[in-house]
Design a protein around this motif. Structure first.
Motif, PDB file in Angstrom:
ATOM      1  N   SER A   1       0.835  -1.203   0.000  1.00  0.00           N
ATOM      2  CA  SER A   1       0.000   0.000   0.000  1.00  0.00           C
ATOM      3  C   SER A   1       0.868   1.251   0.000  1.00  0.00           C
ATOM      4  O   SER A   1       0.584   2.225  -0.722  1.00  0.00           O
TER       5      SER A   1
ATOM      6  N   ASP B   1       2.127   6.581  -7.178  1.00  0.00           N
ATOM      7  CA  ASP B   1       0.792   6.916  -7.679  1.00  0.00           C
ATOM      8  C   ASP B   1       0.883   7.929  -8.829  1.00  0.00           C
ATOM      9  O   ASP B   1       1.319   9.069  -8.626  1.00  0.00           O
TER      10      ASP B   1
ATOM     11  N   LYS C   1       2.470   1.662  -3.416  1.00  0.00           N
ATOM     12  CA  LYS C   1       1.488   2.169  -4.373  1.00  0.00           C
ATOM     13  C   LYS C   1       1.320   3.677  -4.231  1.00  0.00           C
ATOM     14  O   LYS C   1       1.200   4.404  -5.220  1.00  0.00           O
ATOM     15  N   TYR C   2       1.332   4.150  -2.990  1.00  0.00           N
ATOM     16  CA  TYR C   2       1.179   5.588  -2.733  1.00  0.00           C
ATOM     17  C   TYR C   2       2.349   6.364  -3.326  1.00  0.00           C
ATOM     18  O   TYR C   2       2.157   7.392  -3.978  1.00  0.00           O
ATOM     19  N   TYR C   3       3.566   5.879  -3.100  1.00  0.00           N
ATOM     20  CA  TYR C   3       4.749   6.609  -3.557  1.00  0.00           C
ATOM     21  C   TYR C   3       5.026   6.432  -5.050  1.00  0.00           C
ATOM     22  O   TYR C   3       5.980   7.006  -5.565  1.00  0.00           O
TER      23      TYR C   3
END
Length: 376
Positions: free
Chosen positions: A7, A14, A10-12
Motif C-alpha cells: 500500500s 501513484d 502504491k502511494y509513492y
C-alpha cells in the motif's frame, strides 16, 4: 511483501499524485522564471529519476544532474591497485561483487582472480570475519569501500574484536563532506541539492548545517520513490520562490536531524575523518575515513607497507571522461567511450560498473542522447 508495504509502495508511485506534484512544479517554475540546476548525490536517486522518466516531466528551466554518490565510482584506482597487488601476493581479498569489477590503473580484482588471486565476493564485513576465523592459516583482507552507510558495520565488528589474520583496506567516504564541498563551490553552478536518504539516515541532517550556513543553497533530504523525488524538487522550488533557502527533510519516515546516534558513536570510536580523494575528481576535506591509532594494527596499509596514496590523484582509462560524469559536468553519452568500448558487460570506467553508476543506469535504460539542459 506485506499489504502495508504494498500500500505504501502504491502511494509513492501513484501516477495521479505524481501529476498533481508536476502541476505544482510547473506553476513554481513559471513564477521563478530563471533556470534552476539541482544536483543529487546518490546513485539510487539517479536510477529512480532515469527509470521513471522524471527529467522528461520537468519544465525547461529546471534541471537535475547526477553528482558524486556512487561508492564504486569514487573509490580511488590506487586503492584498487593495492588490493590487486595483495591478491596476487597471496592475501585473500574479500569485497563486494560490483567492486571486484572496477578497474584500477591496470586491472580489476576480477582480473586478479583470473590470474590466480583468491578474491571472494561477500555481502558484508561479517562474512569476511567468519571466513578469517574459519581459515586462520590464511591472511584475509576486507576491502572496506562505500560511504557512511556501510562504515558503521565495519566499526562494530572491530569493536567486538576481529581475527588477527584479518586486515582492512579502508576506502570509505563521508557523504556530508563531499556534498558540502560541492555546495560551497560555484564552479558547477549548482543552485540546490537533493541529499542521499540512505546516508542521511545514518548521519542525520545536522552535519550539513555548517555547509548550508556558508552556501545558503536549498537542500532537501529525500527517499527513493518517484513521489519522493518529485516532492524534493517541489520543496526546493518553493524555497527559491519564497527566497528562503533552508535544510528540509522529505524523507521523514527514515531521516531525522540527529540521525542514527548509536551508529555515529560506533564510527567515531573506530575512525577519524581526514581529507579523501574522490576518483577522477579532487581531494575533499574531511571526506575520508582512517582507522584510529588503537585499531591501526588492522590497517592493511601499515601491515603490508602500502604507501598512503589517499591524497594522490589517479587516472581513469585513456579517453574516458568518468570524473566529469561523476561530478555532473557531462552526461554519459558525452563520453567518447560510452556504449562503444565501454558497456555494462565490459566496463572500462567505474561509472559503468555499479548499479549506482550513472553510466550503467543510462546504458540499462538505453539512453544515448544528452539530457535536456537549462541554458546557463
Amino acid at each position: 511483501m506485506s499489504e502495508e508495504y504494498l500500500s505504501l509502495l502504491k502511494y509513492y508511485r501513484d501516477p495521479k499524485l505524481a501529476k498533481a506534484i508536476k502541476i505544482k512544479i510547473d506553476e513554481l517554475s513559471r513564477k521563478i522564471e530563471e533556470n534552476v540546476m539541482i544536483m543529487h548525490v546518490c546513485g539510487s536517486h539517479e536510477w529512480t529519476i532515469t527509470h521513471y522518466g522524471i527529467r522528461t516531466l520537468l519544465p525547461d528551466n529546471i534541471e537535475v544532474r547526477a553528482g558524486p554518490g556512487c561508492p564504486v565510482c569514487i573509490t580511488p584506482a590506487t586503492d584498487i591497485d593495492d588490493a590487486v597487488k595483495l591478491a596476487l601476493d597471496g592475501v585473500v581479498i574479500t569485497t563486494y561483487g560490483d567492486m571486484s569489477r572496477a578497474r584500477g590503473t591496470k586491472m580489476s580484482l576480477q582480473d586478479a582472480k583470473a590470474l590466480g588471486g583468491d578474491v571472494r565476493i561477500i555481502y558484508g564485513v561479517q562474512d569476511a570475519v567468519k571466513m578469517a576465523r574459519k581459515e586462520p592459516e590464511k591472511e584475509f583482507l576486507f576491502f572496506a569501500v562505500g560511504m557512511d552507510t556501510t562504515a558503521p558495520a565495519t566499526a562494530f565488528e572491530l569493536l567486538k574484536g576481529v581475527p588477527k589474520n584479518l586486515s582492512f583496506l579502508v576506502s570509505y567516504r563521508y557523504t556530508p563532506a563531499i556534498q558540502g564541498s560541492v555546495m560551497e563551490s560555484n564552479v558547477l553552478g549548482i543552485d540546490a541539492f537533493i541529499s542521499a536518504g540512505h546516508s542521511a539516515t545514518i548521519t542525520g541532517l545536522k552535519p550539513y548545517y555548517e555547509y548550508f550556513l556558508r552556501s545558503k543553497k536549498p537542500m532537501v533530504a529525500t527517499g527513493f520513490e518517484p513521489i519522493d523525488v518529485l516532492m524534493a524538487i517541489y520543496m526546493i522550488l518553493k524555497q527559491i520562490d519564497e527566497g528562503r533557502p533552508k535544510i528540509e527533510n522529505e524523507y521523514t519516515r527514515s531521516v531525522t536531524w540527529e540521525g542514527n546516534v548509536k551508529a555515529q558513536e560506533v564510527m567515531e570510536k573506530v575512525f577519524d575523518l581526514e581529507d579523501g580523494y574522490v576518483r577522477g575528481v579532487a581531494i575533499f576535506p574531511k571526506a575520508g575515513f582512517r582507522l584510529k591509532d588503537e585499531f591501526r594494527k588492522y590497517d592493511a596499509r601499515e601491515q603490508y607497507g602500502l604507501k598512503d596514496r589517499s591524497k594522490t590523484a589517479d587516472e581513469y582509462v585513456a579517453g574516458a571522461r568518468c570524473g566529469e560524469v561523476v561530478m555532473g559536468l557531462i552526461d554519459p553519452p558525452e563520453c567518447p567511450l560510452y556504449m562503444k568500448t565501454c558497456k555494462p558487460d565490459d566496463p572500462k570506467g567505474a561509472p559503468m560498473v555499479s548499479q549506482e553508476g550513472t553510466c550503467w543506469i543510462w546504458a540499462m535504460h538505453k539512453i544515448v542522447n544528452v539530457a535536456p539542459r537549462c541554458k546557463r
